[in-house]
Design an enzyme around this catalytic site. Structure first.
Site, PDB file in Angstrom:
ATOM      1  N   ARG A  44      -3.448  14.952   9.854  1.00 37.50           N
ATOM      2  CA  ARG A  44      -3.269  13.926   8.816  1.00 37.50           C
ATOM      3  C   ARG A  44      -3.184  14.508   7.402  1.00 37.50           C
ATOM      4  NH1 ARG A  44      -6.863   8.647  10.386  1.00 37.50           N
ATOM      5  NH2 ARG A  44      -6.225   8.499  12.559  1.00 37.50           N
ATOM      6  N   ASP A 153     -10.934  -3.209   0.091  1.00 40.20           N
ATOM      7  CA  ASP A 153     -10.879  -2.021   0.944  1.00 40.20           C
ATOM      8  C   ASP A 153     -10.938  -0.786   0.049  1.00 40.20           C
ATOM      9  OD1 ASP A 153      -9.949  -1.699   4.137  1.00 40.20           O
ATOM     10  OD2 ASP A 153      -9.704   0.112   2.921  1.00 40.20           O
TER      11      ASP A 153
END
Ligand SMILES: C[S@@+](CC[C@H](N)C(=O)[O-])C[C@H]1O[C@@H](n2cnc3c(N)ncnc32)[C@H](O)[C@@H]1O
Length: 291
Positions: A44, A153
């Site tokens: 990632r 978030d």
């Protein structure tokens, strides 16, 4: 569709570098990246190194630790968070919302009162929009009242997604034809939530481990499938903070594998599957103290 770019084999992640990255992620987000996730982390992150022109992890880590690394720390967390979500995920919570939670709250709203809901760790916004759809189904005249959903978030990409309110066919596959017709506008390659529902939800970037700038209490808090990534101590701290943010009689919903370990240390009572309510006597005391 383009094939994924091949990993740069010249960049490798050593055990020490993995530990250093895991420590930074934990410090910034509270998320525990368990040992054994090294290849997931590398797969990632290597593109972030490329984007910054870094040829190894040690200079990337030095950048993350420097004052100039603030922005990159957000990218780091964004790359390593798990954003799995879905409309009406764990549907029993939305049934409880519709059948037990909303009727008295809507009566209050119709009498001129304020109703606040919070989707904490909202990911793409599917959870917050499921709350909005449930409100619209229960009270089609919702726009006339002071009802708001806050969706927060840590991941700026998820906050942007929620604001944009666009969902691909995969994401809306679970919604009935009837719900799609009522609440989604078909676009070229995807669907967008109708403006009336979008205006019910406010998206904000918020790290749950930082200070919470919101004033006033919440009648409903959904924090589902978020704290599983934190240490037991961090989870308990968060439950206590959520509890302090609940309005009298407020409801707290958590994910299917999440539990409050010791309810005696809280003022919450069980109220269904992974659902809790602020204890009535405490709500009464709180209300009296506010007079
Ligand atoms: C697995 S998703 C859950 C989404 C949704 N609540 C659901 O159950 O469908 C977890 C979300 O929590 C967010 N998250 C992780 N750590 C966080 C933190 N410290 N503060 C706020 N959000 C966080 C992630 O970015 C991710 O979008």
């Amino acid at each position: 569709m383009n094939a994924p770019a091949p990993k740069d084999e010249r960049i490798t992640l050593s055990a020490e570098e993995f530990d250093a990255l895991a420590a930074i992620v934990h410090e910034v987000s509270g998320i525990v990246v368990s040992a054994g996730k090294s290849s997931m982390v590398h797969s990632r992150l290597w593109k972030r190194l490329r984007a910054l022109g870094k040829s190894d992890y040690s200079s990337y880590i030095a950048h993350l630790r420097s004052p100039e690394g603030v922005e990159e720390r957000r990218h780091l967390v964004s790359a390593l968070t798990t954003n799995v979500t879905g409309f009406f995920r764990e549907n029993h919570h939305f049934e409880t919302l519709r059948d037990q939670v909303l009727p008295p709250l809507l009566a209050r709203a119709r009498a001129g009162g304020r109703v606040r809901l919070w989707s904490a760790g909202c990911s793409t916004g599917a959870e917050a929009y499921s709350m909005a759809i449930t409100i619209a189904q229960t009270a089609p005249d919702f726009a006339n009242y002071d009802i708001r959903i806050l969706a927060t978030d840590i991941d700026p990409l998820m906050v942007a997604h929620g604001k944009e309110a666009r969902f691909d066919l995969n994401a809306v596959a679970g919604l009935s034809e009837d719900l799609r017709t009522q609440f989604l506008i078909p676009a070229e390659n995807d669907f967008q939530i109708i403006p009336a529902l979008r205006s019910l939800v406010q998206f904000r970037e918020l790290n749950l481990h930082d200070a919470w700038p919101m004033s006033g209490g919440f009648d409903v808090i959904f924090c589902r499938n978020v704290v599983i990534y934190f240490t037991p101590e961090a989870r308990m701290r968060l439950w206590t903070r959520f509890e302090s943010k609940l309005a009298p009689g407020g409801w707290m919903f958590m994910g299917h594998s999440e539990r409050i370990p010791d309810l005696t240390q809280t003022r919450l009572d069980p109220a269904g599957i992974t659902a809790y309510r602020l204890r009535a006597e405490d709500a009464a005391t709180k209300a009296t103290q506010c007079l």
